[in-house]
Design an enzyme around this catalytic site. Structure first.
Site, short mmCIF file in Angstrom:
data_model
loop_
_atom_site.label_atom_id
_atom_site.label_comp_id
_atom_site.label_asym_id
_atom_site.label_seq_id
_atom_site.Cartn_x
_atom_site.Cartn_y
_atom_site.Cartn_z
N ASP A 30 0.85 -1.18 0.00
CA ASP A 30 0.00 0.00 0.00
C ASP A 30 0.89 1.24 0.00
O ASP A 30 1.90 1.30 0.71
CB ASP A 30 -0.90 -0.01 1.24
CG ASP A 30 -2.08 0.93 1.13
OD1 ASP A 30 -3.23 0.45 1.14
OD2 ASP A 30 -1.86 2.15 1.03
N ASN A 87 -12.48 -3.82 3.45
CA ASN A 87 -13.46 -2.74 3.57
C ASN A 87 -14.48 -2.95 2.46
O ASN A 87 -14.11 -3.09 1.29
CB ASN A 87 -12.78 -1.38 3.45
CG ASN A 87 -11.85 -1.09 4.62
OD1 ASN A 87 -12.11 -1.52 5.73
ND2 ASN A 87 -10.76 -0.38 4.37
N GLY A 93 -15.36 2.51 4.54
CA GLY A 93 -14.10 3.12 4.12
C GLY A 93 -13.56 2.63 2.81
O GLY A 93 -12.42 2.96 2.45
N GLN A 94 -14.33 1.82 2.07
CA GLN A 94 -13.82 1.36 0.77
C GLN A 94 -13.76 2.54 -0.19
O GLN A 94 -14.75 3.25 -0.38
CB GLN A 94 -14.70 0.24 0.19
CG GLN A 94 -14.09 -0.35 -1.09
CD GLN A 94 -14.88 -1.53 -1.66
OE1 GLN A 94 -15.96 -1.87 -1.16
NE2 GLN A 94 -14.34 -2.14 -2.70
N HIS A 100 -10.03 -5.75 -2.56
CA HIS A 100 -8.65 -5.93 -2.09
C HIS A 100 -8.68 -6.29 -0.62
O HIS A 100 -9.45 -5.73 0.16
CB HIS A 100 -7.82 -4.66 -2.32
CG HIS A 100 -8.50 -3.41 -1.87
ND1 HIS A 100 -9.48 -2.81 -2.62
CD2 HIS A 100 -8.36 -2.66 -0.74
CE1 HIS A 100 -9.92 -1.73 -1.99
NE2 HIS A 100 -9.27 -1.62 -0.84
N HIS A 102 -6.64 -5.99 2.71
CA HIS A 102 -5.51 -5.34 3.37
C HIS A 102 -4.88 -6.38 4.30
O HIS A 102 -5.58 -6.98 5.12
CB HIS A 102 -5.97 -4.18 4.26
CG HIS A 102 -6.59 -3.02 3.54
ND1 HIS A 102 -5.90 -1.85 3.29
CD2 HIS A 102 -7.83 -2.83 3.03
CE1 HIS A 102 -6.70 -0.99 2.67
NE2 HIS A 102 -7.88 -1.55 2.50
P1 AMP Z 1 -9.83 1.05 0.71
O1 AMP Z 1 -9.99 2.38 1.39
O2 AMP Z 1 -10.12 -0.13 1.58
O3 AMP Z 1 -10.57 1.01 -0.61
O4 AMP Z 1 -8.28 0.92 0.39
C1 AMP Z 1 -7.67 1.45 -0.72
C2 AMP Z 1 -6.20 1.43 -0.44
O5 AMP Z 1 -5.52 1.52 -1.67
C3 AMP Z 1 -5.71 2.59 0.42
O6 AMP Z 1 -5.09 2.06 1.59
C4 AMP Z 1 -4.73 3.32 -0.48
O7 AMP Z 1 -3.62 3.82 0.24
C5 AMP Z 1 -4.33 2.23 -1.46
N1 AMP Z 1 -3.88 2.66 -2.77
C6 AMP Z 1 -4.50 3.53 -3.59
N2 AMP Z 1 -3.82 3.65 -4.75
C7 AMP Z 1 -2.75 2.81 -4.65
C8 AMP Z 1 -1.66 2.47 -5.51
N3 AMP Z 1 -1.54 3.00 -6.74
N4 AMP Z 1 -0.75 1.57 -5.08
C9 AMP Z 1 -0.86 1.00 -3.86
N5 AMP Z 1 -1.86 1.29 -2.99
C10 AMP Z 1 -2.79 2.18 -3.38
#
Ligand code: AMP
Length: 114
Positions: A30, A87, A93-94, A100, A102
């Site tokens: 991340d 999420n 919080g998605q 994905h 985490h």
């Molecule tokens: P969520 O809020 O559960 O949808 O998580 C999305 C996650 O994607 C967040 O923790 C971001 O920091 C991460 N994220 C967004 N863009 C990228 C990227 N290009 N490479 C790696 N992580 C990313």
């Protein structure tokens, strides 16, 4: 999906720090880590969220979970304990609507998460 950032990462159209790859899943760090280990595990195929993943091809959710565990082993956090979070939906919080997991570890993780 043309405008999906995680589809672009899966297609290697934009860079990511990949830590593990299988035929159908990809794990990458991340960019805004919330713990020493903070890795995202995605299916390469586009599914919006965990509910869609659960309805997807046989074994795909399984592959994502197994890859998440392999990431924890690879980062040496499996023994101490780690967290897998999906999420699911805006209220949770998605922000990226390509499912994905985490994988979080390497520090004490409080519960409830807030
Ligand atoms: P969520 O809020 O559960 O949808 O998580 C999305 C996650 O994607 C967040 O923790 C971001 O920091 C991460 N994220 C967004 N863009 C990228 C990227 N290009 N490479 C790696 N992580 C990313």
């Amino acid at each position: 999906m043309t405008d999906c950032i995680f589809c672009k990462i899966a297609a290697k159209e934009i860079p990511a720090e990949v830590v593990l790859e299988t035929d159908r899943a990809l794990a990458f760090r991340d960019t805004n880590p919330q713990a020493p280990t903070h890795v995202l595990v995605i299916p390469k195929a586009h599914h919006a969220d965990a509910a869609a993943l659960a309805q997807a091809d046989a074994g795909l959710a399984d592959e994502v979970l197994k890859t998440a565990h392999a990431v924890a082993v690879g980062d040496d956090v499996a023994g101490a304990g780690y967290r897998i979070v999906f999420n699911t939906g805006p209220a949770a919080g998605q922000t990226v609507f390509h499912v994905h997991a985490h994988v979080l570890g390497g520090r004490e993780l409080t519960w409830p998460p807030g």
